[in-house]
Write a protein that holds these residues in place. Structure first.
Motif, PDB file in Angstrom:
ATOM      1  N   PRO A   1      25.818   9.550  58.316  1.00  0.00           N
ATOM      2  CA  PRO A   1      25.661   9.161  56.916  1.00  0.00           C
ATOM      3  C   PRO A   1      25.275  10.360  56.050  1.00  0.00           C
ATOM      4  O   PRO A   1      24.399  11.149  56.415  1.00  0.00           O
TER       5      PRO A   1
ATOM      6  N   ASN B   1      29.990  -0.138  49.872  1.00  0.00           N
ATOM      7  CA  ASN B   1      28.741   0.071  50.616  1.00  0.00           C
ATOM      8  C   ASN B   1      27.764  -1.074  50.379  1.00  0.00           C
ATOM      9  O   ASN B   1      27.124  -1.565  51.324  1.00  0.00           O
TER      10      ASN B   1
ATOM     11  N   HIS C   1      26.382  -3.768  53.055  1.00  0.00           N
ATOM     12  CA  HIS C   1      24.937  -3.904  53.259  1.00  0.00           C
ATOM     13  C   HIS C   1      24.526  -5.362  53.157  1.00  0.00           C
ATOM     14  O   HIS C   1      23.715  -5.861  53.954  1.00  0.00           O
TER      15      HIS C   1
ATOM     16  N   THR D   1      31.312   6.512  52.609  1.00  0.00           N
ATOM     17  CA  THR D   1      31.064   5.130  53.055  1.00  0.00           C
ATOM     18  C   THR D   1      30.631   5.015  54.512  1.00  0.00           C
ATOM     19  O   THR D   1      30.589   3.894  55.037  1.00  0.00           O
ATOM     20  N   SER D   2      30.315   6.117  55.178  1.00  0.00           N
ATOM     21  CA  SER D   2      29.691   5.997  56.493  1.00  0.00           C
ATOM     22  C   SER D   2      28.189   5.892  56.276  1.00  0.00           C
ATOM     23  O   SER D   2      27.544   6.847  55.834  1.00  0.00           O
ATOM     24  N   THR D   3      27.640   4.730  56.549  1.00  0.00           N
ATOM     25  CA  THR D   3      26.235   4.444  56.258  1.00  0.00           C
ATOM     26  C   THR D   3      25.504   4.063  57.538  1.00  0.00           C
ATOM     27  O   THR D   3      26.114   3.795  58.572  1.00  0.00           O
ATOM     28  N   GLU D   4      24.181   4.025  57.453  1.00  0.00           N
ATOM     29  CA  GLU D   4      23.394   3.608  58.606  1.00  0.00           C
ATOM     30  C   GLU D   4      23.736   2.182  59.010  1.00  0.00           C
ATOM     31  O   GLU D   4      23.725   1.838  60.193  1.00  0.00           O
TER      32      GLU D   4
ATOM     33  N   PRO E   1      28.565   2.264  59.967  1.00  0.00           N
ATOM     34  CA  PRO E   1      29.063   3.630  60.198  1.00  0.00           C
ATOM     35  C   PRO E   1      30.566   3.672  60.459  1.00  0.00           C
ATOM     36  O   PRO E   1      31.180   2.703  60.911  1.00  0.00           O
TER      37      PRO E   1
END
Length: 349
Positions: free
Chosen positions: A20, A172, A176, A239-242, A245
């Motif tokens: 991220p 995102n 979420h 847009t790679s998030t925790e 991913p």
């Protein structure tokens, strides 16, 4: 995570994960021909192990009925999405998996917001949903072909400067929201080289049984290769998030792509670590009462409970032990919605 398999799978998929906040240059950072430390001679067995592991965890997911999983598959034409789905999901119960492919939006879909048609195909709790192409088309194809943005009939200010940054942010936030509600989102980009795409296109032309998979529009789309590479790089960066991913899977070798994708999905399920539900005392009493009724119906000479008779260890004298009266495995711990194999290990070199 319930056992040491989880640690091994997590270690294997770690190099594929986009950190991220990282700034990705696809051509620089990811090699489509990388073997991920695998050997082809081991690939078939690794894939079988991965599929068995998925089957085990899919059954747990369905039995718990609390979480759902959304797997998004993105790739350019001939990237191997269909084959990856077919091989990776070959051993799971089809009742617990739903695949949705997204083509050109219909008139009805264009009359709604751009995420509407994807939201309609989200998984239920206990289910795995696979998007063959996904909501990321809205920042890829639509970006490379701005006329598609016009077709969406947005207000003028909604398609002005900053539209792609805004869509990245909206996606995102949507993911979420899904994660907060128990729906795990995992995203796999099958990274294909330009030369391998050319070879696969030619194969589709050369083999009559593959002709149906090829369209002249595929070649026209290939002319936008550099634009797509930039769009993919920005998409992965933004847009790679925790909570959702991206994993970039090398796709020039189909066997590598399939093993890696099975590992990514297995890692996602093992991270959730779904459990078989425990039954309460009242339900257990009902199970035991039902068991006694069924045992009384046993024909003369037959074991009252054949399963328990087969699985009860012999006593020290060598005789079979007494019939189990505690419900054995049947106290609700193995009674998930879907049947699957248990205990297979996912391995790698």
């Amino acid at each position: 995570m319930s056992d040491d398999r989880a640690a091994r799978v997590a270690e294997f998929v770690a190099p594929l994960r986009v950190a991220p906040g990282a700034r990705v240059d696809l051509a620089r950072d990811f090699d489509p021909s990388w073997k991920a430390g695998l050997r082809k001679r081991d690939a078939a067995e690794l894939l079988r192990s991965g599929v068995a592991l998925l089957a085990e965890y899919q059954e747990r997911l369905a039995a718990q009925d609390t979480y759902g999983v959304l797997l998004c598959l993105q790739a350019l034409d001939a990237g191997g999405k269909d084959g990856t789905i077919r091989h990776v999901m070959s051993g799971v119960n089809p009742q617990g998996v739903r695949v949705s492919s997204f083509k050109v939006p219909s008139a009805e879909e264009l009359d709604h917001d751009y995420l509407w048609r994807y939201a309609r195909r989200l998984p239920r709790r206990g289910e795995i949903a696979i998007f063959n192409r996904s909501h990321y088309e809205e920042v890829l194809v639509v970006r490379v072909h701005p006329e598609n943005l016009v077709r969406q009939r947005l207000p003028e200010r909604a398609r002005g400067p900053g539209v792609w940054d805004r869509r990245h942010r909206e996606i995102n936030e949507w993911e979420h929201y899904l994660t907060d509600n128990g729906f795990k989102v995992v995203k796999v980009f099958l990274n294909l080289s330009r030369e391998e795409q050319r070879v696969r296109f030619l194969k589709r032309i050369d083999l009559p049984e593959k002709n149906w998979k090829f369209s002249a529009s595929d070649v026209r789309e290939r002319r936008h290769w550099d634009e797509y590479q930039r769009a993919f790089s920005e998409m992965l960066s933004a847009t790679s998030t925790e909570w959702a991913p991206w994993y970039v899977v090398p796709a020039d070798r189909k066997w590598v792509a399939r093993v890696c994708t099975s590992a990514v999905l297995a890692h996602t399920l093992m991270d959730i670590d779904p459990r078989y539900p425990d039954v309460g005392e009242e339900a257990r009493r009902e199970l035991l009462a039902a068991r006694e009724d069924l045992e009384r119906e046993a024909p003369t000479g037959a074991a009252a409970d054949p399963y328990a008779a087969r699985h009860t260890p012999a006593d020290p004298a060598g005789a079979a032990g007494p019939e189990r009266r505690d419900g054995g495995e049947h106290g609700g711990r193995r009674g998930g919605k879907h049947g699957a194999k248990h205990g297979a290990k996912h391995g790698r070199r």
